[in-house]
Write a protein that holds these residues in place. Structure first.
Motif, PDB file in Angstrom:
ATOM      1  N   ALA A 549     -10.864  29.001 -33.797  1.00 22.58           N
ATOM      2  CA  ALA A 549     -11.299  29.811 -34.942  1.00 22.58           C
ATOM      3  C   ALA A 549     -12.794  29.669 -35.202  1.00 22.58           C
ATOM      4  N   GLY A 550     -13.577  29.512 -34.127  1.00 14.55           N
ATOM      5  CA  GLY A 550     -15.022  29.416 -34.285  1.00 14.55           C
ATOM      6  C   GLY A 550     -15.514  28.064 -34.738  1.00 14.55           C
ATOM      7  N   VAL A 551     -14.651  27.044 -34.755  1.00 17.09           N
ATOM      8  CA  VAL A 551     -15.030  25.690 -35.164  1.00 17.09           C
ATOM      9  C   VAL A 551     -15.291  24.859 -33.910  1.00 17.09           C
ATOM     10  N   TYR A 552     -16.356  24.055 -33.958  1.00 18.25           N
ATOM     11  CA  TYR A 552     -16.719  23.246 -32.797  1.00 18.25           C
ATOM     12  C   TYR A 552     -16.990  21.806 -33.225  1.00 18.25           C
ATOM     13  N   ASP A 553     -16.819  20.889 -32.271  1.00 19.48           N
ATOM     14  CA  ASP A 553     -17.040  19.462 -32.501  1.00 19.48           C
ATOM     15  C   ASP A 553     -18.074  18.937 -31.512  1.00 19.48           C
ATOM     16  N   ASN A 554     -18.682  17.801 -31.865  1.00 24.48           N
ATOM     17  CA  ASN A 554     -19.647  17.150 -30.979  1.00 24.48           C
ATOM     18  C   ASN A 554     -18.932  16.405 -29.863  1.00 24.48           C
ATOM     19  N   VAL A 555     -19.440  16.546 -28.650  1.00 32.04           N
ATOM     20  CA  VAL A 555     -18.826  15.893 -27.492  1.00 32.04           C
ATOM     21  C   VAL A 555     -18.958  14.377 -27.592  1.00 32.04           C
ATOM     22  N   THR A 556     -20.172  13.898 -27.798  1.00 27.67           N
ATOM     23  CA  THR A 556     -20.414  12.453 -27.821  1.00 27.67           C
ATOM     24  C   THR A 556     -19.697  11.779 -28.980  1.00 27.67           C
ATOM     25  N   VAL A 557     -19.725  12.395 -30.147  1.00 28.95           N
ATOM     26  CA  VAL A 557     -19.097  11.802 -31.333  1.00 28.95           C
ATOM     27  C   VAL A 557     -17.595  11.655 -31.133  1.00 28.95           C
ATOM     28  N   LYS A 558     -16.967  12.718 -30.648  1.00 24.20           N
ATOM     29  CA  LYS A 558     -15.514  12.687 -30.470  1.00 24.20           C
ATOM     30  C   LYS A 558     -15.119  11.684 -29.388  1.00 24.20           C
ATOM     31  N   SER A 559     -15.821  11.689 -28.265  1.00 24.23           N
ATOM     32  CA  SER A 559     -15.491  10.770 -27.174  1.00 24.23           C
ATOM     33  C   SER A 559     -15.644   9.318 -27.612  1.00 24.23           C
ATOM     34  N   GLU A 560     -16.717   9.031 -28.331  1.00 23.31           N
ATOM     35  CA  GLU A 560     -16.949   7.652 -28.771  1.00 23.31           C
ATOM     36  C   GLU A 560     -15.911   7.219 -29.796  1.00 23.31           C
ATOM     37  N   ALA A 561     -15.488   8.124 -30.672  1.00 18.55           N
ATOM     38  CA  ALA A 561     -14.452   7.792 -31.657  1.00 18.55           C
ATOM     39  C   ALA A 561     -13.135   7.467 -30.961  1.00 18.55           C
TER      40      ALA A 561
END
Length: 596
Positions: A549-561
């Motif tokens: 739905a047009g929402v995006y997340d940060n790659v580095t932030v999500k992977s590190e979490a």
């Protein structure tokens, strides 16, 4: 805070021959229970919690995992480990703590269920590491470039009301640029005009891209992201490399002003802070002049010593009096400070620590403005722009340490409670900007500031990474698909498939909670049905109809979490195992445990 503890009914077999009968992995149960209290913070429609401080007789509205864990009493090592893990994530990225805590809870439940099924600790850790690697590979394969995201947002997505004004302003400025270019068509052969037009157009294009990327990572915090975009625009005006679209986090500060509506929040050039009425009177006498500035990295008091200072061991302290006339060491030090300030005509002193009460009273009469608690990044910016050299002790100041070209002024449109007055300190060449955040509800100010920093860091990280992940649970659905496919391949250990299946169910729990919090479904059962239906449309790539739905997340932030969550689960699992089995050095099972 009392935490519910679930009981394990079956015997647990682990570490090869080590069998534990009727023992409970309390740490994993506590981890799951604490994580359950934060589920309301997932998604754009967060459910804030009021935390009441009985000692201070005040309350705070929290809407993030990091603030909640800081406010509640966490008894035991598991709570402290979770808090430290969340604080490390928050300090680095200012986002991703919600998914970290949620995954720590559900993956802890996965490990507990595996133990109940008789799977060894070593097999659990091996399989869960493989599951994480599968998910990280999904992130790597499904990431999209920010340029593509910007184009998609421009074509497909309609901006929200809070961001619409920013986009309209950007478009109007772009039209002004085109109009000015048409007026100068007769001078098109001039290399000077061509260079200026190209530079202006590049700057405008960069701002357009940033606006659409910001819209993609706003995560429902449109008002806060609007402030971030205005800060980015101000920075681009006051930097030599204006066409560089990166947001400089180090040149961004906040100032909280209670008692005003949230609509009055804005972004101002320079360093803005709140001062007392007495200090503001000094600003009135200094404004309109080019001032000298000194920077002190530490506390501004007589007893302050820098980090690493070692007092001589053979010195015995006798008295606080320098002589029999009754003049104390502090009084003599204050006189030395005032003499230094007067000698080099210093008007403003920025201090990273605190200043002594007596000194603050004395400098008011000398028309010197002393501001405490200034961030090191602000000191660094003023040092660069004014050529001032930060010192540890004000008595070290000489002519080479004094900066020039500073102006101060009162911001009469902003005034806080308790007779606090907003003032700004500016230099001509600085790109430092301050986000002035206001609210009529004092308990909400901290939450609004956290939202602002979260938006700023998400935008900064997106521009730094150069790529984004599809949000709203889309990437997690792909992880579920890949885990199911990995489970169907031939494995050396058949128990590995059980662990991967449980990890896929944990992701299902995450996506269903996200859907419930966003209001798209009314129950977990409805969410699981919708997820199963959606999975049928997923093949090898993301379809345009399922792009989050047009929402995006940060790659580095999500992977590190994700990595931090699994590391925490393994640490608690190891601690529980050592407590239950009583592992001692020399036993064969000891080599299967994780070392710190």
């Amino acid at each position: 805070m009392a935490l519910p503890r679930k009981q394990c009914s079956s015997a647990v077999k682990m570490c090869g021959s080590a069998t534990v009968a009727q023992r409970h992995h309390i740490g994993l149960q506590q981890l799951e229970a604490i994580a359950a209290t934060t589920h309301g913070f997932l998604g754009p429609n967060k459910r804030p919690k009021f935390i009441q401080n009985e000692d201070a007789r005040d309350a705070m509205l929290v809407s993030s995992c990091s603030r909640l864990l800081e406010c509640i009493e966490l008894d035991g090592s598991v709570g402290q480990l979770l808090l430290e893990t969340v604080q490390a994530q928050q300090k680095l990225f200012h986002s991703g703590t919600g998914v970290l805590v949620f995954l720590a809870g559900v993956w802890g439940r996965v490990a507990l269920e595996c133990l109940n099924r008789g799977i060894t600790v070593l097999d659990i850790k091996t399989a869960m590491r493989k599951g994480l690697e599968v998910c990280l590979e999904v992130c790597k394969q499904s990431a999209v470039g920010v340029e593509e995201v910007s184009c998609l947002k421009l074509k497909d997505c309609k901006p929200t009301s809070a961001l619409k004004s920013v986009i309209q302003d950007t478009k109007m400025q772009h039209m002004d640029v085109k109009h000015s270019q048409n007026l100068r068509l007769t001078l098109k052969h001039s290399r000077h005009f061509n260079f200026h037009d190209a530079q202006t157009e590049n700057t405008q294009k960069a701002l357009n891209d940033v606006t659409h990327i910001a819209q993609a990572v706003s995560h429902g915090c449109d008002s806060s992201m609007r402030l971030v975009l205005k800060a980015c625009k101000l920075q681009s005006k006051n930097t030599e490399n204006a066409q560089n679209r990166c947001l400089d986090i180090q040149k961004l500060v906040t100032c909280l002003i209670p008692g005003r509506s949230e609509e009055k929040s804005c972004v101002l050039h320079g360093f803005v802070t709140l001062l007392s009425v007495e200090q503001a009177s000094v600003v009135q006498r200094l404004q309109g002049q080019a001032l000298n500035i000194a920077l002190v990295n530490g506390d501004l008091c007589e007893k302050y010593r820098h980090v690493g200072f070692n007092r001589p061991g053979n010195v015995v302290h006798i008295t606080d009096h320098a002589n029999m006339s009754g003049v104390s060491l502090e009084e003599r030090w204050i006189e030395d400070v005032l003499r230094k300030l007067h000698e080099f005509s210093i008007d403003v002193v920025l201090v990273s620590g605190t200043a002594g009460a007596k000194l603050k009273d004395r400098v008011l009469g000398a028309n010197v403005l002393v501001i405490e608690g200034v961030k090191n990044s602000v000191l660094k910016d003023f040092s660069t722009c004014t050529s001032a050299v930060p010192v540890s002790y004000v008595t070290q100041i000489d002519e080479n340490c004094v900066g020039q070209g500073v102006t101060v002024s009162q911001q009469r449109d902003f005034s806080g409670k308790n007779d606090l007055v907003a003032i700004s300190i500016v230099t001509a060449s600085t790109s430092l900007v301050t986000a002035v955040i206001s609210s009529s509800v004092s308990a909400k100010l901290q939450s609004l500031e956290d939202q602002f920093w979260s938006c700023a860091h998400r935008l900064h990280q997106a521009l730094t990474d150069g790529k984004l992940l599809h949000g709203a649970g889309t990437t997690e659905l792909l992880c579920i698909q890949q885990l199911h496919q990995s489970k169907q391949t031939e494995m050396e250990n058949p128990q590995e498939g059980v662990v991967l299946e449980l990890m896929a169910e944990a992701w299902m729990d995450y996506v269903s909670t996200l859907m419930m919090n966003s209001g798209s479904v009314g129950s977990k059962a409805e969410a699981w049905t919708a997820i199963a239906h959606q999975m049928r449309h997923y093949k090898d790539a993301i379809s345009r109809d399922a792009d989050g739905a047009g929402v995006y997340d940060n790659v580095t932030v999500k992977s590190e979490a994700w990595r931090r969550a699994l590391d925490l689960v393994f640490l608690v699992l190891q601690s529980d195992t050592e407590i239950i089995t009583g592992v001692s050095e020399g036993e064969n099972v000891y080599r299967e445990l994780m070392y710190l």
